[in-house]
Design an enzyme around this catalytic site. Structure first.
Site, PDB file in Angstrom:
ATOM      1  N   TYR A   1       0.784  -1.279   0.069  1.00 34.23           N
ATOM      2  CA  TYR A   1      -0.009  -0.056  -0.114  1.00 34.23           C
ATOM      3  C   TYR A   1       0.897   1.196  -0.070  1.00 34.23           C
ATOM      4  O   TYR A   1       1.016   2.018   1.024  1.00 34.23           O
ATOM      5  CB  TYR A   1      -0.973  -0.028   1.283  1.00 34.23           C
ATOM      6  CG  TYR A   1      -1.771  -1.260   1.529  1.00 34.23           C
ATOM      7  CD1 TYR A   1      -2.754  -1.580   0.797  1.00 34.23           C
ATOM      8  CD2 TYR A   1      -1.376  -2.116   2.503  1.00 34.23           C
ATOM      9  CE1 TYR A   1      -3.559  -2.662   0.834  1.00 34.23           C
ATOM     10  CE2 TYR A   1      -2.320  -3.367   2.775  1.00 34.23           C
ATOM     11  CZ  TYR A   1      -3.334  -3.567   1.800  1.00 34.23           C
ATOM     12  OH  TYR A   1      -3.908  -4.699   2.122  1.00 34.23           O
TER      13      TYR A   1
ATOM     14  N   TRP B   1      -3.855   5.996   2.718  1.00 32.09           N
ATOM     15  CA  TRP B   1      -5.401   5.514   2.855  1.00 32.09           C
ATOM     16  C   TRP B   1      -6.015   6.355   4.074  1.00 32.09           C
ATOM     17  O   TRP B   1      -5.373   6.724   4.913  1.00 32.09           O
ATOM     18  CB  TRP B   1      -5.424   4.128   2.875  1.00 32.09           C
ATOM     19  CG  TRP B   1      -5.527   3.202   2.035  1.00 32.09           C
ATOM     20  CD1 TRP B   1      -6.701   2.567   1.819  1.00 32.09           C
ATOM     21  CD2 TRP B   1      -4.833   2.706   1.010  1.00 32.09           C
ATOM     22  NE1 TRP B   1      -6.680   2.191   0.542  1.00 32.09           N
ATOM     23  CE2 TRP B   1      -5.257   1.949  -0.195  1.00 32.09           C
ATOM     24  CE3 TRP B   1      -3.356   3.019   0.886  1.00 32.09           C
ATOM     25  CZ2 TRP B   1      -4.791   1.486  -0.970  1.00 32.09           C
ATOM     26  CZ3 TRP B   1      -2.535   2.370  -0.177  1.00 32.09           C
ATOM     27  CH2 TRP B   1      -3.188   1.636  -1.080  1.00 32.09           C
ATOM     28  N   SER B   2      -7.262   6.687   3.772  1.00 34.42           N
ATOM     29  CA  SER B   2      -8.146   7.603   4.377  1.00 34.42           C
ATOM     30  C   SER B   2      -8.281   7.103   6.117  1.00 34.42           C
ATOM     31  O   SER B   2      -7.838   7.607   6.980  1.00 34.42           O
ATOM     32  CB  SER B   2      -9.392   7.814   4.191  1.00 34.42           C
ATOM     33  OG  SER B   2     -10.252   8.543   5.070  1.00 34.42           O
ATOM     34  N   TRP B   3      -8.648   5.789   6.258  1.00 37.31           N
ATOM     35  CA  TRP B   3      -8.999   5.479   7.794  1.00 37.31           C
ATOM     36  C   TRP B   3      -7.478   4.991   8.374  1.00 37.31           C
ATOM     37  O   TRP B   3      -7.308   4.985   9.450  1.00 37.31           O
ATOM     38  CB  TRP B   3     -10.236   4.553   7.950  1.00 37.31           C
ATOM     39  CG  TRP B   3      -9.993   3.179   7.469  1.00 37.31           C
ATOM     40  CD1 TRP B   3      -9.584   2.501   6.403  1.00 37.31           C
ATOM     41  CD2 TRP B   3     -10.766   2.095   8.375  1.00 37.31           C
ATOM     42  NE1 TRP B   3      -9.642   1.028   6.275  1.00 37.31           N
ATOM     43  CE2 TRP B   3     -10.609   0.725   7.487  1.00 37.31           C
ATOM     44  CE3 TRP B   3     -11.627   2.003   9.236  1.00 37.31           C
ATOM     45  CZ2 TRP B   3     -10.966  -0.301   7.673  1.00 37.31           C
ATOM     46  CZ3 TRP B   3     -12.052   0.692   9.755  1.00 37.31           C
ATOM     47  CH2 TRP B   3     -11.847  -0.300   9.056  1.00 37.31           C
TER      48      TRP B   3
ATOM     49  N   TYR C   1       0.652  -0.765  -7.486  1.00 37.69           N
ATOM     50  CA  TYR C   1      -0.598  -0.841  -6.922  1.00 37.69           C
ATOM     51  C   TYR C   1      -1.745  -0.561  -7.780  1.00 37.69           C
ATOM     52  O   TYR C   1      -1.629   0.279  -8.849  1.00 37.69           O
ATOM     53  CB  TYR C   1      -0.987   0.318  -5.809  1.00 37.69           C
ATOM     54  CG  TYR C   1      -2.352   0.073  -5.141  1.00 37.69           C
ATOM     55  CD1 TYR C   1      -2.655  -0.878  -4.280  1.00 37.69           C
ATOM     56  CD2 TYR C   1      -3.395   0.970  -5.590  1.00 37.69           C
ATOM     57  CE1 TYR C   1      -3.927  -0.896  -3.775  1.00 37.69           C
ATOM     58  CE2 TYR C   1      -4.727   0.707  -5.114  1.00 37.69           C
ATOM     59  CZ  TYR C   1      -5.152  -0.204  -4.275  1.00 37.69           C
ATOM     60  OH  TYR C   1      -6.108  -0.321  -3.787  1.00 37.69           O
TER      61      TYR C   1
ATOM     62  N   GLN D   1     -13.927   6.089   3.099  1.00 39.62           N
ATOM     63  CA  GLN D   1     -13.794   5.140   3.774  1.00 39.62           C
ATOM     64  C   GLN D   1     -14.289   5.455   5.397  1.00 39.62           C
ATOM     65  O   GLN D   1     -14.480   6.822   5.485  1.00 39.62           O
ATOM     66  CB  GLN D   1     -12.140   4.664   4.135  1.00 39.62           C
ATOM     67  CG  GLN D   1     -11.961   3.388   3.298  1.00 39.62           C
ATOM     68  CD  GLN D   1     -10.379   3.224   3.549  1.00 39.62           C
ATOM     69  OE1 GLN D   1      -9.560   3.953   3.962  1.00 39.62           O
ATOM     70  NE2 GLN D   1     -10.195   1.848   3.056  1.00 39.62           N
TER      71      GLN D   1
ATOM     72  N   ASP E   1     -13.061  -5.293   2.897  1.00 38.28           N
ATOM     73  CA  ASP E   1     -13.392  -5.455   1.502  1.00 38.28           C
ATOM     74  C   ASP E   1     -14.238  -6.893   1.118  1.00 38.28           C
ATOM     75  O   ASP E   1     -15.189  -6.804   0.837  1.00 38.28           O
ATOM     76  CB  ASP E   1     -11.909  -5.635   0.907  1.00 38.28           C
ATOM     77  CG  ASP E   1     -11.243  -4.411   0.963  1.00 38.28           C
ATOM     78  OD1 ASP E   1     -11.649  -3.495   1.750  1.00 38.28           O
ATOM     79  OD2 ASP E   1     -10.318  -4.222   0.213  1.00 38.28           O
TER      80      ASP E   1
ATOM     81  N   TRP F   1     -10.486 -10.232   5.425  1.00 36.89           N
ATOM     82  CA  TRP F   1     -11.372  -9.948   6.398  1.00 36.89           C
ATOM     83  C   TRP F   1     -12.550 -11.152   6.535  1.00 36.89           C
ATOM     84  O   TRP F   1     -13.513 -10.854   7.229  1.00 36.89           O
ATOM     85  CB  TRP F   1     -12.268  -8.755   5.978  1.00 36.89           C
ATOM     86  CG  TRP F   1     -11.656  -7.402   6.075  1.00 36.89           C
ATOM     87  CD1 TRP F   1     -10.888  -6.938   5.106  1.00 36.89           C
ATOM     88  CD2 TRP F   1     -11.336  -6.725   7.116  1.00 36.89           C
ATOM     89  NE1 TRP F   1     -10.184  -5.806   5.287  1.00 36.89           N
ATOM     90  CE2 TRP F   1     -10.470  -5.839   6.787  1.00 36.89           C
ATOM     91  CE3 TRP F   1     -11.694  -6.763   8.281  1.00 36.89           C
ATOM     92  CZ2 TRP F   1      -9.987  -4.633   7.820  1.00 36.89           C
ATOM     93  CZ3 TRP F   1     -11.397  -5.873   9.440  1.00 36.89           C
ATOM     94  CH2 TRP F   1     -10.564  -4.861   8.969  1.00 36.89           C
TER      95      TRP F   1
ATOM     96  N   GLU G   1      -0.294  -7.009   9.163  1.00 29.31           N
ATOM     97  CA  GLU G   1      -1.542  -6.102   8.602  1.00 29.31           C
ATOM     98  C   GLU G   1      -2.781  -6.859   9.368  1.00 29.31           C
ATOM     99  O   GLU G   1      -3.523  -6.273   9.993  1.00 29.31           O
ATOM    100  CB  GLU G   1      -1.862  -6.244   7.192  1.00 29.31           C
ATOM    101  CG  GLU G   1      -3.149  -5.457   6.697  1.00 29.31           C
ATOM    102  CD  GLU G   1      -3.149  -5.557   4.955  1.00 29.31           C
ATOM    103  OE1 GLU G   1      -2.599  -6.387   4.677  1.00 29.31           O
ATOM    104  OE2 GLU G   1      -3.998  -4.997   4.587  1.00 29.31           O
TER     105      GLU G   1
ATOM    106  N   GLN H   1       3.005  -2.843   8.998  1.00 33.46           N
ATOM    107  CA  GLN H   1       1.645  -1.968   8.396  1.00 33.46           C
ATOM    108  C   GLN H   1       1.502  -0.773   9.351  1.00 33.46           C
ATOM    109  O   GLN H   1       1.788  -0.871  10.653  1.00 33.46           O
ATOM    110  CB  GLN H   1       0.509  -2.945   8.612  1.00 33.46           C
ATOM    111  CG  GLN H   1      -0.827  -2.270   8.339  1.00 33.46           C
ATOM    112  CD  GLN H   1      -1.134  -2.437   6.795  1.00 33.46           C
ATOM    113  OE1 GLN H   1      -0.417  -3.275   6.087  1.00 33.46           O
ATOM    114  NE2 GLN H   1      -2.261  -1.706   6.420  1.00 33.46           N
TER     115      GLN H   1
HETATM  116  C1  DGY Z   1      -6.951  -2.656  -1.409  1.00 38.20           C
HETATM  117  O1  DGY Z   1      -6.517  -2.414  -2.283  1.00 38.20           O
HETATM  118  O2  DGY Z   1      -6.843  -3.762  -0.559  1.00 38.20           O
HETATM  119  C2  DGY Z   1      -7.721  -1.855  -0.457  1.00 38.20           C
HETATM  120  O3  DGY Z   1      -8.385  -2.487   0.533  1.00 38.20           O
HETATM  121  C3  DGY Z   1      -8.634  -1.047  -1.453  1.00 38.20           C
HETATM  122  O4  DGY Z   1      -8.727   0.223  -0.951  1.00 38.20           O
END
Ligand code: DGY
Length: 494
Positions: free
Chosen positions: A45, A49-51, A99, A127, A194, A388, A431, A446
């Site tokens: 990543y 990312w927002s959150w 990405y 998010q 997700d 998840w 993560e 992470q």
């Molecule tokens: C990802 O790429 O896995 C993210 O969760 C999408 O924002």
């Protein structure tokens, strides 16, 4: 050695483990620091990312008020005209092919006049709104440490307050035209969870059209593809992106035609808690009286919405599919939404705690640590290693810990904090983790995991930010079945 001496030695070793963990967490945040924002993880990543950034600010608050404030302000610089805070702000310097879907695929500035017109570009989604909670945490830490940090934090709150208000207003209007108090999401990525089984049913109704082939760079950065969403999931994710872009990212168009339209209870509960934080910030910055009434009404509406989706049989709250017009029956962490929203009556609280302690969650006998899996092992579609669908997530544990403290459950909160920290001492800053073996999964180093560790290490069991150390057991990674009983004994004897 006497048992007293034994105890002293063990406590010292445990404190050593704690100091090492804090040093490692700081190092992870430093390594991922991009100046005024932080990469969510070094390889998987490489953007903001927002959150993630909101949780990261909570950790950074312990390292310096100004840097923590910058993290949130940098994100809000890319707020859309509508008030939306985008779920990704793309790093123009990210390595090529790192990405997907990147900024050229989203092309939001071309799709919508509300998007920021110049780089760095953003995605079209949003998010969960942890941001006001994080901003208040920055203030709380500064207030405890005192000195010039207090002035810095007050200036920061003044700067961020109108932006937070606009963000929450966007969610309470554009994302809730029904006035239900519940936020509608357009994409599983907006939930932050997700591929949770929460979305299996509504995703089944998404018929994928003509989709050009696309790369799965994410799979290059994990040890095993089974840790990430499947190809079928990704086809649907990307098809939903196509549809959102075709609708010009326009909320009314999306509402009219989009096949995935769901009231997300976790998102909505976080918004209730964030509105509580915003109310406190409004008081701290001396906002006008009308704001207080507005925010208090949002909170009341949010509670009403969550109440309407309570399932007494499962002892959990359920998401609601607006297209199929039915609740989504899935046993996941999101079901604890009322606990996260806060201010529950004794009966509801008791029911939530009973579910948390049950075999469906923390009471499951195979857990390595007494920390809740993201999806209950009793839920169809549970998968212990897959994103998840089962793994335990340190940030979710932080949210639950924080909620338990607010609910007046300090002992339970303390147990969760201790076990979560112990998991990180042994497993690293992953993560997410296999709930049965404790194995690190997904990305290494992470940022948000390091951030919540710093906040835990700075907090007393009762949630106030502490001055003295608590005790952690040093350990090694050793998959154990039913290990959490042993751990509970070790904590007591420490
Ligand atoms: C990802 O790429 O896995 C993210 O969760 C999408 O924002």
């Amino acid at each position: 050695m006497t048992s007293k001496n034994n105890r002293v030695v063990r406590t010292e070793t445990a404190l050593g483990a704690e100091v090492q963990l804090a040093a490692r967490a700081r190092q992870v945040l430093r390594q991922n620091d991009m100046g005024d924002w932080t990469r969510a993880a070094p390889n998987l990543y490489p953007h903001q990312w927002s959150w993630d950034s909101a949780f990261i600010a909570i950790g950074l608050a312990h390292l310096g008020t100004r840097r923590a404030a910058k993290e949130l302000l940098a994100l809000f610089e890319h707020q859309w005209r509508t008030g939306k805070v985008p779920h990704i702000v793309f790093n123009p310097e990210a390595p090529p092919d790192s990405y997907f879907p990147g900024p050229e695929h989203w092309a939001c500035a071309a799709a919508s006049p509300d998007a920021p017109p110049t780089p760095p570009y953003t995605s079209c989604l949003c998010q969960p709104p942890i941001h006001a909670i994080a901003a208040l945490r920055v203030w709380e830490v500064a207030e405890r440490k005192g000195g010039e940090r207090v002035d810095e934090a007050r200036a920061f709150l003044r700067q961020i307050y109108p932006k937070l208000l606009l963000w929450h207003r966007y969610l309470m209007t554009h994302r809730d035209p029904e006035g239900s108090g519940l936020v509608t999401i357009y994409h599983p990525w907006e939930s932050g969870t997700d591929n949770s089984p929460r979305w299996d049913e509504p995703l089944m109704n998404v018929e994928v059209g003509d989709l050009p082939s696309y790369p799965r760079y994410d799979l290059q950065h994990v040890a095993n593809p089974s840790e990430r969403p499947t190809g079928a999931d990704y086809d649907r994710y990307l098809w939903l992106v196509e549809l959102i872009k075709k609708a010009g990212c326009d909320e009314r168009n999306i509402y009219r035609s989009h096949p995935f339209l769901v009231k997300d209870i976790l998102f909505s509960a976080i918004l209730v808690a964030a509105n509580e934080a915003l109310l406190e910030i409004a008081a701290l910055v001396g906002a006008q009286g009308g704001d207080h009434t507005l925010i208090a009404n949002w909170i009341a509406r949010g509670h009403r919405g969550l109440n309407s989706l309570w399932d007494s049989e499962l002892g959990l709250c359920l998401d609601y599919d607006l297209r199929a017009r039915r609740p989504l029956r899935a046993r996941t962490m999101a079901g604890f939404a009322p606990l996260i929203a806060g201010r529950q009556g004794p009966e509801r609280l008791e029911a939530l705690i009973a579910t948390l302690d049950s075999l469906a969650f923390v009471g499951h006998p195979w857990l390595r640590w007494p920390v809740p899996p993201s999806t209950s092992p009793l839920q169809a579609g549970f998968h212990r290693r897959n994103y998840w669908r089962g793994p335990t997530w340190p940030v979710v544990n932080w949210l639950l810990w924080w909620s338990l403290l607010r609910a007046g459950e300090p002992e339970r909160a303390q147990r969760l904090r201790q076990a979560s920290l112990q998991q990180l001492v042994i497993g690293g800053f992953g993560e997410y983790f296999d709930p049965f073996t404790g194995e690190l999964l997904g990305a290494n180093d992470q940022s948000w995991t390091a951030a919540v560790a710093l906040d835990w290490l700075a907090s007393q069991s009762h949630g106030t930010l502490r001055r003295t150390a608590t005790v952690l057991q040093p350990g090694r990674y050793e998959p154990v079945r039913g290990g959490h009983t042993e751990w509970a004994e070790t904590v007591e004897s420490a």
